[in-house]
Design a protein around this motif. Structure first.
Motif, PDB file in Angstrom:
ATOM      1  N   PRO A 229       0.760  -1.195  -0.002  1.00  0.00           N
ATOM      2  CA  PRO A 229      -0.144  -0.036  -0.003  1.00  0.00           C
ATOM      3  C   PRO A 229       1.021   1.254   0.008  1.00  0.00           C
ATOM      4  CG  PRO A 229      -0.710  -1.779   1.661  1.00  0.00           C
ATOM      5  CD  PRO A 229       0.680  -1.813   1.181  1.00  0.00           C
ATOM      6  N   GLY A 230       0.395   2.315  -0.752  1.00  0.00           N
ATOM      7  CA  GLY A 230       0.925   3.495  -0.655  1.00  0.00           C
ATOM      8  C   GLY A 230       0.330   4.565   0.423  1.00  0.00           C
ATOM      9  N   GLY A 231       0.551   5.808   0.449  1.00  0.00           N
ATOM     10  CA  GLY A 231       0.186   6.629   1.212  1.00  0.00           C
ATOM     11  C   GLY A 231       0.815   6.902   2.610  1.00  0.00           C
ATOM     12  N   HIS A 232       0.355   8.200   3.399  1.00  0.00           N
ATOM     13  CA  HIS A 232       1.307   8.333   4.516  1.00  0.00           C
ATOM     14  C   HIS A 232       0.570   7.939   5.721  1.00  0.00           C
ATOM     15  CE1 HIS A 232      -1.998  11.645   3.784  1.00  0.00           C
ATOM     16  NE2 HIS A 232      -1.816  11.925   5.079  1.00  0.00           N
ATOM     17  N   THR A 233      -0.615   7.629   5.783  1.00  0.00           N
ATOM     18  CA  THR A 233      -1.562   7.447   6.917  1.00  0.00           C
ATOM     19  C   THR A 233      -0.853   6.365   7.796  1.00  0.00           C
ATOM     20  OG1 THR A 233      -3.267   5.958   5.913  1.00  0.00           O
ATOM     21  CG2 THR A 233      -3.684   8.178   5.913  1.00  0.00           C
ATOM     22  N   SER A 234      -1.165   6.275   8.930  1.00  0.00           N
ATOM     23  CA  SER A 234      -0.924   5.198  10.052  1.00  0.00           C
ATOM     24  C   SER A 234      -1.144   3.927   9.443  1.00  0.00           C
ATOM     25  CB  SER A 234      -1.286   5.532  11.617  1.00  0.00           C
ATOM     26  OG  SER A 234      -0.855   6.646  11.997  1.00  0.00           O
ATOM     27  N   VAL A 235      -2.193   3.620   9.008  1.00  0.00           N
ATOM     28  CA  VAL A 235      -2.536   2.198   8.503  1.00  0.00           C
ATOM     29  C   VAL A 235      -1.926   1.954   7.262  1.00  0.00           C
ATOM     30  CG1 VAL A 235      -4.466   0.986   7.465  1.00  0.00           C
ATOM     31  CG2 VAL A 235      -4.758   2.384   9.380  1.00  0.00           C
ATOM     32  N   GLN A 236      -1.603   2.923   6.376  1.00  0.00           N
ATOM     33  CA  GLN A 236      -0.893   2.801   5.163  1.00  0.00           C
ATOM     34  C   GLN A 236       0.415   2.363   5.427  1.00  0.00           C
ATOM     35  OE1 GLN A 236      -2.186   6.097   3.506  1.00  0.00           O
ATOM     36  NE2 GLN A 236      -3.386   5.035   1.756  1.00  0.00           N
ATOM     37  N   ARG A 237       1.128   3.246   6.611  1.00  0.00           N
ATOM     38  CA  ARG A 237       2.540   2.981   6.809  1.00  0.00           C
ATOM     39  C   ARG A 237       2.650   1.404   7.644  1.00  0.00           C
ATOM     40  NH1 ARG A 237       3.512   6.162  10.554  1.00  0.00           N
ATOM     41  NH2 ARG A 237       1.550   7.556  10.671  1.00  0.00           N
ATOM     42  N   PHE A 238       1.585   1.172   8.300  1.00  0.00           N
ATOM     43  CA  PHE A 238       1.836  -0.061   9.155  1.00  0.00           C
ATOM     44  C   PHE A 238       1.733  -1.213   8.063  1.00  0.00           C
ATOM     45  CE2 PHE A 238      -0.230  -3.815  10.704  1.00  0.00           C
ATOM     46  CZ  PHE A 238       0.462  -4.090  11.932  1.00  0.00           C
ATOM     47  N   GLU A 239       1.136  -1.056   7.008  1.00  0.00           N
ATOM     48  CA  GLU A 239       0.970  -2.180   6.200  1.00  0.00           C
ATOM     49  C   GLU A 239       2.321  -2.275   5.337  1.00  0.00           C
ATOM     50  OE1 GLU A 239      -3.869  -1.777   5.588  1.00  0.00           O
ATOM     51  OE2 GLU A 239      -2.551  -0.852   4.140  1.00  0.00           O
ATOM     52  N   ARG A 240       2.735  -0.837   4.982  1.00  0.00           N
ATOM     53  CA  ARG A 240       3.924  -1.013   4.016  1.00  0.00           C
ATOM     54  C   ARG A 240       5.262  -1.601   4.981  1.00  0.00           C
ATOM     55  NH1 ARG A 240       2.814   3.623   2.165  1.00  0.00           N
ATOM     56  NH2 ARG A 240       4.202   4.801   3.436  1.00  0.00           N
ATOM     57  N   ALA A 241       5.371  -1.081   6.266  1.00  0.00           N
ATOM     58  CA  ALA A 241       6.298  -1.457   6.929  1.00  0.00           C
ATOM     59  C   ALA A 241       6.426  -3.156   7.088  1.00  0.00           C
ATOM     60  CB  ALA A 241       6.454  -0.775   8.196  1.00  0.00           C
ATOM     61  N   SER A 242       5.190  -3.739   7.274  1.00  0.00           N
ATOM     62  CA  SER A 242       5.051  -5.083   7.359  1.00  0.00           C
ATOM     63  C   SER A 242       5.354  -5.950   6.276  1.00  0.00           C
ATOM     64  CB  SER A 242       3.527  -5.433   7.987  1.00  0.00           C
ATOM     65  OG  SER A 242       3.139  -4.837   9.159  1.00  0.00           O
ATOM     66  N   TYR A 243       5.079  -5.129   5.086  1.00  0.00           N
ATOM     67  CA  TYR A 243       5.623  -5.791   3.837  1.00  0.00           C
ATOM     68  C   TYR A 243       6.962  -6.099   3.627  1.00  0.00           C
ATOM     69  CZ  TYR A 243       5.599  -6.242  -1.372  1.00  0.00           C
ATOM     70  OH  TYR A 243       5.731  -6.588  -2.536  1.00  0.00           O
ATOM     71  N   TYR A 244       7.810  -4.907   3.895  1.00  0.00           N
ATOM     72  CA  TYR A 244       9.235  -5.101   3.878  1.00  0.00           C
ATOM     73  C   TYR A 244       9.997  -5.727   4.982  1.00  0.00           C
ATOM     74  CZ  TYR A 244       9.139  -1.780   0.045  1.00  0.00           C
ATOM     75  OH  TYR A 244       8.736  -1.300  -1.297  1.00  0.00           O
ATOM     76  N   ARG A 245       9.407  -5.842   6.186  1.00  0.00           N
ATOM     77  CA  ARG A 245       9.614  -6.653   7.336  1.00  0.00           C
ATOM     78  C   ARG A 245       9.325  -8.297   7.145  1.00  0.00           C
ATOM     79  NH1 ARG A 245      10.880  -9.899   9.542  1.00  0.00           N
ATOM     80  NH2 ARG A 245      11.439 -10.180  11.754  1.00  0.00           N
ATOM     81  N   LEU A 246       8.412  -8.544   6.588  1.00  0.00           N
ATOM     82  CA  LEU A 246       7.893  -9.736   6.711  1.00  0.00           C
ATOM     83  C   LEU A 246       8.416 -10.771   5.393  1.00  0.00           C
ATOM     84  CD1 LEU A 246       4.226  -9.544   7.761  1.00  0.00           C
ATOM     85  CD2 LEU A 246       6.044 -10.333   9.043  1.00  0.00           C
ATOM     86  N   LEU A 247       8.635  -9.935   4.385  1.00  0.00           N
ATOM     87  CA  LEU A 247       9.107 -10.599   3.213  1.00  0.00           C
ATOM     88  C   LEU A 247      10.612 -10.498   3.126  1.00  0.00           C
ATOM     89  CD1 LEU A 247       6.039 -10.339   2.637  1.00  0.00           C
ATOM     90  CD2 LEU A 247       6.723 -10.349   0.239  1.00  0.00           C
ATOM     91  N   GLN A 248      11.110 -11.401   3.948  1.00  0.00           N
ATOM     92  CA  GLN A 248      12.517 -11.351   3.969  1.00  0.00           C
ATOM     93  C   GLN A 248      13.030 -12.690   3.839  1.00  0.00           C
ATOM     94  OE1 GLN A 248      14.668  -8.811   4.394  1.00  0.00           O
ATOM     95  NE2 GLN A 248      13.000  -7.513   4.341  1.00  0.00           N
ATOM     96  N   ASN A 249      14.238 -13.050   3.220  1.00  0.00           N
ATOM     97  CA  ASN A 249      14.931 -14.367   2.957  1.00  0.00           C
ATOM     98  C   ASN A 249      15.655 -14.325   4.305  1.00  0.00           C
ATOM     99  OD1 ASN A 249      16.302 -16.583   2.321  1.00  0.00           O
ATOM    100  ND2 ASN A 249      16.657 -16.022   0.456  1.00  0.00           N
ATOM    101  N   THR A 250      15.251 -15.376   5.173  1.00  0.00           N
ATOM    102  CA  THR A 250      15.839 -15.765   6.548  1.00  0.00           C
ATOM    103  C   THR A 250      17.002 -16.369   6.234  1.00  0.00           C
ATOM    104  OG1 THR A 250      14.355 -17.726   6.966  1.00  0.00           O
ATOM    105  CG2 THR A 250      13.762 -15.483   7.774  1.00  0.00           C
ATOM    106  N   ASP A 251      17.118 -16.970   5.102  1.00  0.00           N
ATOM    107  CA  ASP A 251      18.394 -17.766   4.878  1.00  0.00           C
ATOM    108  C   ASP A 251      19.636 -17.219   4.273  1.00  0.00           C
ATOM    109  OD1 ASP A 251      16.988 -20.478   5.492  1.00  0.00           O
ATOM    110  OD2 ASP A 251      16.317 -20.501   3.461  1.00  0.00           O
TER     111      ASP A 251
END
Length: 366
Positions: A229-251
């Motif tokens: 998600p784009g945008g500057h609101t708290s919800v949009q930033r939460f979703e965007r931060a989660s995207y980059y945090r969760l989709l990590q190659n842990t190996d």
């Protein structure tokens, strides 16, 4: 508003990033505080405002050296924003539009604590997330802590409505929220992202939806949608931060976790001068009271390296980056305000030698 991301992909190298957003510029002051001595939970002016006597205010012994970012000044008081102690415990205090604090007189077993000193208490007294959670949730405590609100230092029109995210060098995590004076704790190392609103339970529900969309849940999604998600609101930033945090190659090995979390938080920054409605003529619109929304922008980013015990501040004003290493021994408090002259100096790197010795951390003074 603000965004926090915990990078605990690698338990051997945990790092935390946090964007500090506000609607106008505030100066940051970095404080290094030695272990030892006593601290008090409210300033004299706060205590008088709440109608409390000295004996009703929480006091504690400072067990650990810490470095913290404070906002405010000597004349109007300081408030805790962000920091890390010598054990690698990190406290990030963010604005929370849903918070509400203690009202009314205190009982005999209750002590008052300003929410502006909440984060400093955590760094002063505890070495791990579990210690914090156990302390605040234990029914066997001799005293109950009552959090009192106030005003954001530097912005007398803004109430200090705050919640806290804590994490440690093992990658443990907890979110602490206060509603109607009652503390709720969400304790799970998977709680890696936090913004300002809605309440954290609702943020978790949002995360469940997006985790399914990104095929990150036990329930299989045969048609995942890897969008952010784009945008500057708290919800949009939460979703965007989660995207980059969760989709990590842990190996992946040999990844700099500090640089990695810095990249995760970067898409959540709001640039200076951003206005959602982009008015053609600001003065004319203001005169007509057209309801222009002036949005917060990112003032700086704090990054805590829990392994090296190095604490960074990256300015969004001029991309200036400075850091402080928590020393193994510290005899006297040190401080430096990153004000207009400091920014103009274009100082970069380790600023320990630029810090001035001070008598006390202002958050320890009654």
């Amino acid at each position: 508003m603000c965004t926090r991301i915990l990078n605990n992909v690698d338990n051997k190298h945990v790092a935390v990033a946090r964007n500090m957003d506000w609607e106008f510029h505030l100066d940051a002051t970095l404080f290094l505080t030695p272990a030892g001595g006593q601290a008090v939970g409210m300033s004299k002016s706060e205590r008088k405002k709440e109608g409390l006597c000295k004996s009703q205010v929480l006091k504690w012994k400072v067990k650990y050296t810490s470095v913290a970012t404070l906002i405010g000044d000597q004349d109007n008081g300081f408030g805790f924003c962000d920091g890390m102690n010598e054990k690698g415990l990190v406290a990030n205090v963010l604005y929370d539009t849903n918070s509400s604090f203690h009202q009314g007189p205190l009982k005999d077993n209750e002590k008052g604590l300003s929410v502006l000193r909440w984060g400093q208490l955590i760094l002063d007294r505890f070495a791990s997330v579990q210690e914090v959670v156990s302390y605040f949730s234990s029914p066997a405590r001799e005293i109950d802590i009552c959090l009192f609100g106030g005003n954001v230092p530097g912005d007398p029109n803004a109430p200090a409505q705050l919640h806290a995210a804590i994490s440690d060098h093992r990658g443990d995590s907890a979110i602490l929220e206060v509603h109607d004076g009652k503390l709720t704790i969400y304790h799970d190392r998977q709680h890696t992202v936090m913004t300002n609103e809605p309440d954290y339970q609702t943020q978790l529900e949002l995360a469940t939806y997006w985790r399914y969309q990104w095929n990150q849940t036990d329930t299989l999604n045969n048609t995942p949608v890897f969008t952010v998600p784009g945008g500057h609101t708290s919800v949009q930033r939460f979703e965007r931060a989660s995207y980059y945090r969760l989709l990590q190659n842990t190996d992946l090995m040999n990844v700099d976790r500090v640089a990695q979390v810095g990249a995760m938080i970067s898409p959540c920054k709001v640039p200076q001068g951003f206005e959602a409605l982009h008015p053609m003529n600001v003065e004319e619109c203001l005169e007509k009271k057209a309801g222009i929304t002036f949005n917060s922008f990112t003032l700086w980013t704090n990054i805590s390296d829990c392994r090296r015990k190095r604490y960074y501040l990256q300015s969004n004003n001029n991309i200036q980056t400075v850091w402080v290493d928590i020393p193994k021994s510290l005899e006297q408090a040190r401080a430096i305000t990153l004000d207009t002259p400091f920014r103009a100096s274009q100082t970069m790197g380790d600023i320990m030698q630029d810090m001035t010795q001070v008598k006390n951390n202002p958050l320890h003074i009654a």
